[in-house]
Scaffold this motif. Structure first.
Motif, PDB file in Angstrom:
ATOM      1  N   HIS A   1      36.709  17.310  30.473  1.00 29.72           N
ATOM      2  CA  HIS A   1      35.199  16.777  30.469  1.00 29.72           C
ATOM      3  C   HIS A   1      34.374  17.686  29.505  1.00 29.72           C
ATOM      4  N   ILE A   2      33.488  16.767  28.866  1.00 26.19           N
ATOM      5  CA  ILE A   2      32.501  17.549  27.934  1.00 26.19           C
ATOM      6  C   ILE A   2      31.352  18.280  28.702  1.00 26.19           C
ATOM      7  N   THR A   3      31.156  19.483  28.490  1.00 28.87           N
ATOM      8  CA  THR A   3      30.248  20.160  29.282  1.00 28.87           C
ATOM      9  C   THR A   3      29.354  20.968  28.303  1.00 28.87           C
ATOM     10  N   ASN A   4      28.147  21.031  28.780  1.00 29.56           N
ATOM     11  CA  ASN A   4      27.074  21.664  27.810  1.00 29.56           C
ATOM     12  C   ASN A   4      27.140  23.070  27.897  1.00 29.56           C
ATOM     13  N   PHE A   5      27.026  23.822  26.696  1.00 33.88           N
ATOM     14  CA  PHE A   5      27.222  24.841  26.661  1.00 33.88           C
ATOM     15  C   PHE A   5      26.475  25.621  25.749  1.00 33.88           C
ATOM     16  N   LEU A   6      25.503  26.510  26.091  1.00 35.47           N
ATOM     17  CA  LEU A   6      24.397  27.298  25.272  1.00 35.47           C
ATOM     18  C   LEU A   6      24.963  28.745  24.774  1.00 35.47           C
ATOM     19  N   VAL A   7      24.924  28.698  23.613  1.00 37.45           N
ATOM     20  CA  VAL A   7      25.506  30.074  23.250  1.00 37.45           C
ATOM     21  C   VAL A   7      24.366  30.724  22.276  1.00 37.45           C
ATOM     22  N   VAL A   8      23.855  32.153  22.592  1.00 34.16           N
ATOM     23  CA  VAL A   8      22.955  32.755  21.781  1.00 34.16           C
ATOM     24  C   VAL A   8      23.466  34.135  21.379  1.00 34.16           C
ATOM     25  N   MET A   9      23.600  34.331  19.976  1.00 32.19           N
ATOM     26  CA  MET A   9      24.161  35.427  19.444  1.00 32.19           C
ATOM     27  C   MET A   9      23.308  36.261  18.514  1.00 32.19           C
TER      28      MET A   9
ATOM     29  N   PHE B   1      35.753  23.511  21.351  1.00 30.11           N
ATOM     30  CA  PHE B   1      34.465  22.809  21.246  1.00 30.11           C
ATOM     31  C   PHE B   1      34.697  21.279  20.657  1.00 30.11           C
ATOM     32  N   THR B   2      33.742  20.480  20.666  1.00 28.85           N
ATOM     33  CA  THR B   2      33.928  19.194  20.129  1.00 28.85           C
ATOM     34  C   THR B   2      33.638  19.341  18.518  1.00 28.85           C
ATOM     35  N   PRO B   3      34.180  18.295  18.113  1.00 26.00           N
ATOM     36  CA  PRO B   3      34.202  18.631  16.303  1.00 26.00           C
ATOM     37  C   PRO B   3      32.822  19.157  15.838  1.00 26.00           C
TER      38      PRO B   3
ATOM     39  N   THR C   1      21.005  33.359  16.466  1.00 29.58           N
ATOM     40  CA  THR C   1      21.402  31.917  16.603  1.00 29.58           C
ATOM     41  C   THR C   1      21.204  31.541  17.982  1.00 29.58           C
ATOM     42  N   ASP C   2      20.808  30.310  18.062  1.00 32.58           N
ATOM     43  CA  ASP C   2      20.888  29.853  19.556  1.00 32.58           C
ATOM     44  C   ASP C   2      21.027  28.281  19.461  1.00 32.58           C
ATOM     45  N   SER C   3      22.238  27.802  19.903  1.00 25.38           N
ATOM     46  CA  SER C   3      22.644  26.438  19.768  1.00 25.38           C
ATOM     47  C   SER C   3      23.231  25.935  21.173  1.00 25.38           C
ATOM     48  N   HIS C   4      22.683  24.650  21.616  1.00 28.42           N
ATOM     49  CA  HIS C   4      23.389  23.986  22.522  1.00 28.42           C
ATOM     50  C   HIS C   4      24.438  23.109  22.091  1.00 28.42           C
ATOM     51  N   LEU C   5      25.726  23.428  22.560  1.00 32.84           N
ATOM     52  CA  LEU C   5      26.940  22.962  21.961  1.00 32.84           C
ATOM     53  C   LEU C   5      27.610  22.108  23.295  1.00 32.84           C
ATOM     54  N   ASN C   6      28.550  21.390  22.722  1.00 33.47           N
ATOM     55  CA  ASN C   6      29.449  20.598  23.926  1.00 33.47           C
ATOM     56  C   ASN C   6      30.929  21.237  23.727  1.00 33.47           C
ATOM     57  N   ILE C   7      31.443  21.641  24.824  1.00 35.10           N
ATOM     58  CA  ILE C   7      32.654  22.209  25.167  1.00 35.10           C
ATOM     59  C   ILE C   7      33.494  21.556  26.148  1.00 35.10           C
ATOM     60  N   LEU C   8      34.764  21.344  25.600  1.00 32.34           N
ATOM     61  CA  LEU C   8      35.854  20.645  26.701  1.00 32.34           C
ATOM     62  C   LEU C   8      36.367  21.484  27.535  1.00 32.34           C
ATOM     63  N   LEU C   9      36.116  21.407  29.047  1.00 27.29           N
ATOM     64  CA  LEU C   9      36.499  22.006  30.021  1.00 27.29           C
ATOM     65  C   LEU C   9      37.249  20.958  31.017  1.00 27.29           C
TER      66      LEU C   9
ATOM     67  N   LEU D   1      35.677  31.345  33.012  1.00 28.16           N
ATOM     68  CA  LEU D   1      34.952  29.774  32.681  1.00 28.16           C
ATOM     69  C   LEU D   1      35.816  29.347  31.724  1.00 28.16           C
ATOM     70  N   LEU D   2      36.048  29.816  30.809  1.00 22.72           N
ATOM     71  CA  LEU D   2      36.812  29.059  29.151  1.00 22.72           C
ATOM     72  C   LEU D   2      38.028  28.684  29.627  1.00 22.72           C
ATOM     73  N   TYR D   3      38.812  29.385  30.416  1.00 25.92           N
ATOM     74  CA  TYR D   3      40.408  29.428  30.485  1.00 25.92           C
ATOM     75  C   TYR D   3      40.731  29.208  32.019  1.00 25.92           C
TER      76      TYR D   3
END
Length: 717
Positions: A102-110, A68-70, A91-99, A47-49
């Motif tokens: 294009h900027i895509t919504n990326f949910l990360v829970v750790m 990620f965006t800055p 942690t649970d964060s909704h982040l923006n990632i460049l794929l 997905l990421l690469y």
């Protein structure tokens, strides 16, 4: 490059995860704090690469952060630091990632694992849990393309338990598979609508009928709904119903066909994700995301509503972490959340922000009503409690923002409630602080002051100095200087209007009191050693703040300073106020015992101003009582104060404690105190606080009888 992709099932210790949905295992990665790298599952790596012919199985923290965006990169790195430092359990964060540009919504829970230095992460691109169901649906649709015309209608509905409802004859037919699950005696049955409604859970029948009405009235050819049904075994199953129907030319319904999909597992996953996204795992309270969501919805439903948002934290919470450990600190957080729920009732919401900060949403907007609402909570906190064998005091600080006066959004209200909390004094005079329009300016001023103080501390305590106020003892009708109290002073041309109270409060609030306090002790001990070299056996008193009491290495620092200066520890007296004791009595008691074992004297300062002063005499190892000036100011005119002082003198004699009275300002007071037998006095009548050089000259003129005072060489610093 190592292509050993991470497999969720390879983790042997899953005790912290419980029953984790297998649908998420492909979206996992493993975070290794020690190496600063991520082990990706094959699915996540692709997905990421996407553009890589051989996506990496392991990537460094820096390389992953580049995606990620800055702003999202900042949040992501902060989340990793919080996990690494054990400042959060999830942690649970909704982040923006460049794929693909294009900027895509990326949910990360750790979540940290029981395996040291490891954390498990789950990520979702565009966070669509229905993706697999959509793929399954598409597969079935492809298989049904060659079926009869009635099956074509089913293809546009759903998959699983297939049905056909003939509304003209009120007859329904289910697929054989449905017979295994639904409470049906036969696959085809009449009186269809009544029979279908009979196995829908009563509370959900309205959902079914409301969703079916557009089809019955000819407004739609489709029917879609989610509701619960009772199975043949008596269990409750969630289903997603999808169907497409036909109408005659007049718009009357003829028939509908489709399927019922079992989404019980999906609902369970959704509920689990809701818990992760909107609830705090440690306390069970709702979290910040939930507050922002619920506050937005509440204000949208009630645009004219008034109320308040309270930010509450635990005073000196880091002490519990540093002294008793992370596990005990978590127990404190759980106990504190329990108290909040019990004693602040009828609230509109209770949330844990992060660390030791909590939020309370109240319908009250009047300050008097808010304070009254908090009374039971504050009274309960005033009592000591026994937790895991430790007697402790839990104290709270509260910042209040009132809406709409202080904000019209959840974000504004959190910001202003937190600002009020940061303006809170470290003293016990106020537990609850309300946001004011000038609060932000005041906070900015405090930050500017903190920055200036930090610069001076970093430059070798520039602009700090000590002054010394004599402590006097009468010997044969002659006042001699028994010793002195070391007092901190600060003179900075950039801060000409800084008051002593502002200085001390800022040092305590910012925890700079720890390095400054150590410096004060070191300088005071060096100065006292100079007096002894001059042949003058005098004592030095230093004040110890609440934060210093919690400084685990302070006793070793004190004895080390005495050893370096060549001063016996018995010539040092540490003064503690009730404020520094009540923060955490158990820690203060241990601190006092450690000092006494080293020979250092312990004085109870400002005695008589707090409600527990006499209790501390019984429970603490102390060597001296310093009576507050309040009992001296009206000694000449009020018999009550004279009686109190006589009693205190008798008590000190019985307990073998030294008694010192502060605030002595005239000869009449001196005479009265001498008649009572008070041995030690301090006040402007004898002298104001003196610079070190002046004090050394003056002490030569007030030396005890029998001493051999001598002037030190001028080279002595």
């Amino acid at each position: 490059m190592d292509q050993g992709y991470f497999d969720f099932r390879s983790i042997q210790d899953r005790t912290e995860l419980g029953c984790w949905p297998e649908v998420l295992t492909n979206d996992c990665f493993l975070l290794d704090y020690n190496k600063g790298e991520f082990h990706l599952s094959e699915h996540v790596a692709h997905l990421l690469y996407k553009g890589s012919s051989q996506p990496p199985a392991r990537v460094s923290l820096a390389r992953l952060a580049e995606l990620f965006t800055p702003r999202s990169r900042e949040i992501f790195l902060r989340d990793v630091d919080r996990l690494r430092e054990n400042r959060t359990s999830k942690t649970d964060s909704h982040l923006n990632i460049l794929l693909d540009g294009h900027i895509t919504n990326f949910l990360v829970v750790m979540i940290p694992l029981a395996i040291p230095g490891m954390a498990l992460g789950i990520c979702h691109i565009n966070f669509d849990l229905m993706h697999e169901y959509d793929e399954r649906m598409e597969d079935v649709i492809q298989q049904l393309k060659h079926a009869q015309s009635i099956n074509q209608l089913i293809l546009e509905g759903s998959t699983d338990y297939i049905y056909q409802l003939d509304l003209v004859n009120n007859v329904c037919t289910f697929s054989p598979k449905a017979m295994d699950v639904l409470p049906l005696e036969s696959a085809t049955f009449s009186n269809a609508m009544d029979r279908v409604l009979s196995f829908i859970v009563p509370e959900d029948r309205k959902i079914f009928l409301d969703s079916f009405t557009p089809f019955l009235t000819g407004k739609s050819d489709y029917h879609t709904a989610e509701y619960r049904v009772m199975t043949k075994t008596g269990e409750i199953m969630w289903i997603s119903c999808h169907g497409k129907g036909l109408h005659d030319q007049a718009g009357n319904p003829l028939m509908i066909a489709g399927s019922l999909m079992d989404i019980t597992e999906k609902k369970r996953i959704d509920e689990q994700m809701q818990q992760m996204l909107y609830y705090d795992m440690l306390t069970g309270l709702k979290n910040r995301h939930c507050f922002e969501k619920e506050m937005s919805e509440y204000l949208a439903r009630h645009p004219d509503a008034t109320g308040s948002v309270l930010c509450v934290d635990i005073r000196n919470f880091k002490v519990f972490n540093e002294i008793f450990g992370h596990s005990f600190a978590n127990t404190i957080l759980q106990e504190f959340s329990r108290i909040l729920q019990l004693y602040i009732t009828d609230n509109l919401g209770l949330y844990r922000l992060d660390g030791d900060e909590f939020l309370i949403h109240l319908p009250q907007s009047d300050p008097a009503e808010i304070l009254e609402k908090l009374t039971p909570f504050e009274m309960y906190l005033s009592c000591p409690r026994l937790i895991e064998g430790h007697t402790i005091y839990i104290r709270a600080r509260i910042g209040v923002a009132i809406y709409p006066l202080h904000g019209r959004t959840g974000e504004e209200l959190i910001k202003n409630a937190t600002t009020a909390l940061q303006l809170h004094s470290r003293s016990d005079s106020q537990q609850t602080v309300f946001f004011r329009s000038e609060s932000t300016a005041t906070l900015n001023k405090r930050y500017l002051l903190e920055n200036e103080l930090r610069k001076d501390i970093d430059h070798g305590m520039q602009h700090f100095r000590l002054v010394y106020q004599p402590v006097v003892e009468y010997q044969n009708d002659r006042p001699v200087w028994h010793g002195a109290e070391a007092l901190l002073r600060y003179s900075n041309p950039e801060l000409p209007n800084l008051t002593q109270m502002e200085l001390i409060e800022t040092l305590e609030f910012s925890d700079m009191i720890i390095p400054v306090g150590r410096w004060v002790i070191e300088q005071a001990i060096k100065e006292c050693a100079r007096w002894h070299k001059m042949g003058l056996p005098a004592y030095i008193n230093v004040n110890i703040s609440a934060q210093q009491v919690s400084d685990a290495n302070l006793v070793d620092h004190i004895t080390g300073c005495c050893r370096s200066a060549g001063l016996d520890c018995r010539w040092l007296v540490c003064e503690l106020t009730e404020t520094s004791l009540v923060k955490n009595f158990e820690i203060a008691n241990q601190f006092c015992q450690a000092l006494m074992l080293k020979g250092v004297g312990v004085a109870l300062d400002d005695f008589g101003t707090g409600y527990s002063s006499f209790n501390y005499l019984r429970r603490l190892p102390i060597s001296q009582i310093k009576v507050d000036r309040e009992y001296v100011q009206h000694l000449e005119t009020e018999e009550y104060h004279r009686i109190i002082l006589r009693c205190l003198y008798d008590l000190s004699q019985t307990l073998h404690l030294n008694l010192c009275v502060e605030g002595v300002e005239n000869q009449q007071i001196v005479d009265l105190l001498r008649q009572m037998g008070v041995p030690l006095m301090q006040g402007f009548f004898f002298d104001r606080p003196l610079e070190a050089e002046v004090f050394r000259k003056e002490i030569l003129n007030h030396a005890p009888a029998g001493s051999s005072p001598r002037q030190l060489p001028q080279t002595e610093s």
